[in-house]
Write an enzyme that holds these catalytic residues in place. Structure first.
Site, PDB file in Angstrom:
ATOM      1  N   THR A   1      31.218  -0.653  -8.539  1.00 29.56           N
ATOM      2  CA  THR A   1      29.459  -0.497  -8.727  1.00 29.56           C
ATOM      3  C   THR A   1      30.034  -0.686 -10.590  1.00 29.56           C
ATOM      4  O   THR A   1      29.126  -0.887 -11.710  1.00 29.56           O
ATOM      5  CB  THR A   1      29.115   1.269  -8.344  1.00 29.56           C
TER       6      THR A   1
ATOM      7  N   LEU B   1      28.772   8.118 -10.297  1.00 29.91           N
ATOM      8  CA  LEU B   1      28.712   7.050 -10.074  1.00 29.91           C
ATOM      9  C   LEU B   1      29.664   6.580  -9.009  1.00 29.91           C
ATOM     10  O   LEU B   1      31.076   6.910 -10.139  1.00 29.91           O
ATOM     11  CB  LEU B   1      28.658   6.952 -10.964  1.00 29.91           C
ATOM     12  N   ASP B   2      29.783   5.582  -8.085  1.00 34.18           N
ATOM     13  CA  ASP B   2      30.641   5.030  -7.904  1.00 34.18           C
ATOM     14  C   ASP B   2      31.860   3.913  -8.544  1.00 34.18           C
ATOM     15  O   ASP B   2      30.905   4.135 -10.036  1.00 34.18           O
ATOM     16  CB  ASP B   2      30.220   4.065  -6.391  1.00 34.18           C
ATOM     17  N   LEU B   3      33.064   3.706  -8.246  1.00 34.75           N
ATOM     18  CA  LEU B   3      33.816   2.530  -9.116  1.00 34.75           C
ATOM     19  C   LEU B   3      34.095   1.918  -9.300  1.00 34.75           C
ATOM     20  O   LEU B   3      32.878   0.937  -9.194  1.00 34.75           O
ATOM     21  CB  LEU B   3      34.720   3.558  -9.522  1.00 34.75           C
ATOM     22  N   ASP B   4      34.649   0.926  -8.023  1.00 31.96           N
ATOM     23  CA  ASP B   4      34.635   0.073  -7.525  1.00 31.96           C
ATOM     24  C   ASP B   4      33.603  -0.396  -6.359  1.00 31.96           C
ATOM     25  O   ASP B   4      32.856   0.495  -6.229  1.00 31.96           O
ATOM     26  CB  ASP B   4      35.569   0.036  -6.451  1.00 31.96           C
TER      27      ASP B   4
END
Length: 220
Positions: free
Chosen positions: A12, A7-10
């Site tokens: 997402t 999972l990407d953070l920023d």
């Protein structure tokens, strides 16, 4: 069926616009530039700073110093000027409840990423956090996803990458990982399609169903 989700953070899991754009504006002022407004800096949300600042101050500018100014402000104030996207906690709960291992895979330095997910109480949903180092190691998604695959013992054919920018899709494809583009993030119109995302979702509520129906990559 895929059993691992990166999972990407920023863009997402969280909307970091105020903190990121404010920190960029701070860095530009410190470097003697008049910064654009926050909306004009949305394209900087997601890519590595080493890619964004050359476009902002010129390739011959002191990129390292600009990044230092950015990190001074971001680490003290900007990292918590964000919000969790609606539906993300339920998405993560649904993924974990369905038996998927959930790993953060962000090119943000892992020390900062850890503080952010702890602050927003997302860490209980994650099995581990993978990010870059302050010296730039793993600051591109291809090397980051490769590192995360190795560390987790995950097979590419049993893994999925969820992200909102072309870098996420490119990193997944380079590692033969099936990719989902998050349309609620900061990708430009058509960006995720052009990057070759295997699926697109408009809301976090769609992710569990998409992952369950797709067995993995078919990348030649």
């Amino acid at each position: 069926m895929p059993r691992t989700i990166f999972l990407d953070l920023d863009g997402t899991l969280i909307d970091p616009k105020p903190g990121i754009t404010g920190s960029i504006q701070h860095a530009l002022r410190a470097m003697g530039f008049e910064p654009p407004d926050a909306d004009s800096l949305e394209w900087c949300i997601g890519p590595p700073l080493s890619e964004s600042f050359p476009a902002l101050i010129g390739p011959d500018g002191d990129i390292d110093r600009a990044i230092d100014h950015y990190r001074d402000r971001f680490s003290s104030t900007g990292m918590f000027q964000a919000r969790v996207f609606d539906g993300v906690p339920d998405m993560l709960t649904g993924l974990r409840g369905s038996g998927y291992r959930c790993f953060l895979a962000t090119t943000k330095p892992h020390l900062l990423a850890t503080r952010i997910v702890e602050h927003f109480r997302l860490d209980d949903h994650l099995d581990a956090i993978f990010g870059s180092e302050l010296d730039g190691t793993r600051s591109d998604k291809t090397s980051l996803v490769r590192f995360a695959l190795d560390r987790t013992g995950s097979r590419p054919s049993e893994s999925v990458m969820l992200g909102d920018r072309r870098h996420d899709i490119a990193g997944a494809r380079a590692n033969r990982v099936w990719s989902i583009g998050a349309l609620w993030g900061y990708g430009q119109p058509g960006e995720l399609e052009a990057a070759g995302a295997d699926a697109l979702v408009r809301h976090p509520a769609e992710v569990v169903g998409i992952v369950a129906r797709r067995p993995g990559p078919d990348i030649s």
